[in-house]
Design a protein around this motif. Sequence first.
Motif, short mmCIF file in Angstrom:
data_model
loop_
_atom_site.label_atom_id
_atom_site.label_comp_id
_atom_site.label_asym_id
_atom_site.label_seq_id
_atom_site.Cartn_x
_atom_site.Cartn_y
_atom_site.Cartn_z
N CYS A 230 109.45 92.04 10.76
CA CYS A 230 109.94 93.08 11.67
C CYS A 230 110.99 92.50 12.59
O CYS A 230 110.94 91.32 12.98
N VAL B 103 113.41 93.42 16.26
CA VAL B 103 113.25 94.10 17.54
C VAL B 103 114.54 94.87 17.82
O VAL B 103 115.64 94.29 17.79
N GLU C 174 109.70 97.65 17.63
CA GLU C 174 109.75 96.84 16.43
C GLU C 174 110.09 97.73 15.25
O GLU C 174 109.57 98.84 15.11
#
Length: 872
Positions: A579, A581, A633
Amino acid sequence: MSTEPTDRAARATSLLDTLRVGIVMLDGRGNVLLWSPTTREILGWTAEETIGRPIEELIESGDEERRARLAALGRTHRWRGNLRIRHRDGGTVEVEGRGSLLRDTGDRPFVLATLMETSRVRAVEHDLAALDALFASSPLGIALFDTERRFVRCNAAFAELSDAAGTDLTGRTVAEVLPAPIAREVLQIQSGVLETGRSVVDVVTPLPGGHTALSSSYARLVDRGGEVLGVSCTVMDVTERLEALNKAEAARGRLALLDDLGVALGDRLDVRAIAQALATALVPRFADYAGVLLRGEVATGGDLPEPVIPVGTPLHLLGFAARYTGERVERLLRLGGEVVHERESLLGRALHTGEPQLAASPEEILRATRPGDPKVAATFDLDVDSLMAVPLRARGTALGLLVVSRAGTGAGKGSGAGREPFVDDDRALAVELADRSATFLDNARLYAREREGALMLQRSLLPQHIPEPPGVALAYRYVPGSSGTEVGGDWFDVIPLPGGRAAFVVGDVMGHGLHSAVTMGRLRTAVRTLAGLDLPPDELLARVSTVGDDLSHGPDEPLMATCLYAVYEPAPTLAGKRCGVLTMAGAGHVPPLLVTHEPGGGCRARPVAIPSGMPLGVGGPAERGDFQAVEMEVEEGSVLVLYTDGLVETREEDIFAGIDRVCALLAGRDPRRAAPEEGFAFDGAGAHVSRGPLEDTGCGSIENACDVLIGSLRRQAGRAGGGPGTGDDVALLMARLGGLPGGTAASWSFGTGSYAVRRAREAVRQTLREWGLAALEDTAVLLVSELVTNVLRYAHGPIGVRMVRGTGRDAGGEGVLTVEVSDPLPEPPRERVVTEEQEGGRGIQLVAAEARRWGTRQGPEGKTVWFELPLD
């Protein structure tokens, strides 16, 4: 028992009933022997009161008058004259009397006298005199017909208007006098008037030859008893009136054509559209064929170098219309075709003299063109025999020509259009049409030139090269508004940031025109400059809004713009998922969209809820708290969609419906047929779930998705009548968010113990050797040691170290190694001048001296200090 004869007798009247003729019989001595009822009505005396009395007792006259009456009766056996007789009520009645001397078988004399009221006789005489005078001297044609529609009487004016002067029409019908078509119409009208009794007024009939028109009116003739005697007819020559009406109607038609032309051209700003609208407006109302020939500079929005078009300069047919279609028409009138004029030709004379040229017959057309010209032969093939060329001039400069023609104007010839050849009134109208149209054409040329310059400026202010940060695939579109709209202030940008991060920007300056485009360029420069400081999105927007007065064009035109600023930071594996940000902040802009993959397959498209914030430049100086950043995220492979309101707001739908439409398209459904039962899955955030154009993971899919969105918007604008373009500018940026390529990033976290420096040095040295960057080992280890040592001196918390080897060609790109050191202390370090006696501050001074560049950025839990080393 039938009473019809009695009733008819009671109704019947005659001229004698109107005159009221009284009868009196006298004996030889003048005594009354007979006194009729009509005489009683006239004088009031009854028969009982008068029989046996001398008539002279009732007559007011002298002896001379009495002897004269007797002498006349004795000499001629008749008398005629006026008498004044006493009425029974005491008054006097003037009568006209006639007497005759009669004798019976015994030779006894009797006088039979008739009496008529003088007033009634005079009235009837006046009526008859007026009727005779009307028939004899009236300029109106008057005719009387019996019930069989035969002439009973007509005056000389009628005979002359009917071309029957000197002919006795009595007993004939109009079928024997007038042409057959006119006679049939008149006989039909006469029959209707005789049958219904309704008069017919002002029937206008043009006579053969077309130079005379007659107006006739018909009424039924009925006597005082109600018996139908026939039908009357009055005729007058209305040729002048009809000509005046035709002229007035033609003038109204010309004014209507001018008005309609103004409406047709008024809202157009495209030269070709105006040329075509002009030709279409003239056919078939004014001409059978119309063509608009313009010099090339007019069509392209260029400058006009000279006021007169030089000989040999080609003119382009940019608009044409034809009443009749076919292969011959298409061969002669081909849109976009070139026409070269000669000085002595009809077109050449119109261009060089600036005066309209008219050829009203085939002979004049031949004289006005060079012999053997194939275009003339093609023109005659279309049966054109009246031609006019009118210059299109605006602001003293020739733009081209308006050429109009009429076909089949000759009698019994051609296409049967029945038009008249062009005349001077038509030439005056054509000049007015050309003058008005030329102004529209020149305005469109100037607009096209200014619009092209504005678009060139706007494109030069937009990003000329879009970098692709590591791990991010990009697709973008910029679509200017339709031709009726000035350029806008929409823009987008992609800014690589240190550490493999990237900033995505989209904005929209309010308004249109050059000012908006220039403001957009200044605003984009400000955002890009502040992005170099690695500011958080909310702080960056606050600073841009604060300098809004400097970015505007003046106090009367303050900065008004919306903007959305997003920063994407790829991250290592977290909780088993890769993931990144995403941090975003908006300033009054439409929300971004996020497209993610569903576990069971398919795409999910939804708007991301972020605080909208105030537009830039609104509300005075801004602070960071005026804008709120949202951090989230995002799984790798998700697609971030940034856009301006032109993509989602059209004439047919508001912004919310437009956002829903775009989400549906990204999810792979046609929004016109979208419904939950057809495969859509709606969640609480209004997301659409389906298989869509972003199903795969290749860059080509987001390119395809951009085409799908722009194509849908154009179709929507076309259905709303806005043409193939869009109503407002559209900026669209799609970014597929991924992680950094393998072997390009490494990160560690250390405690605050004394061993942190040593561990950080070892981790950096080992990683650089694995990457084959041993040449940077000493410098990188030294600078990391200084930064970590500085953290241990002032901060209490975990220390983060991260290295990224770039793969792009910009800041953080290929040839650059980025090293980041993070700590929970919010205050950034500052470079300052350090003396020999001072111990502190040398670490930052060393970093500034050895690194390619360095900087700091604030995060939600502290700060990050980074520096870059060139790989070469």
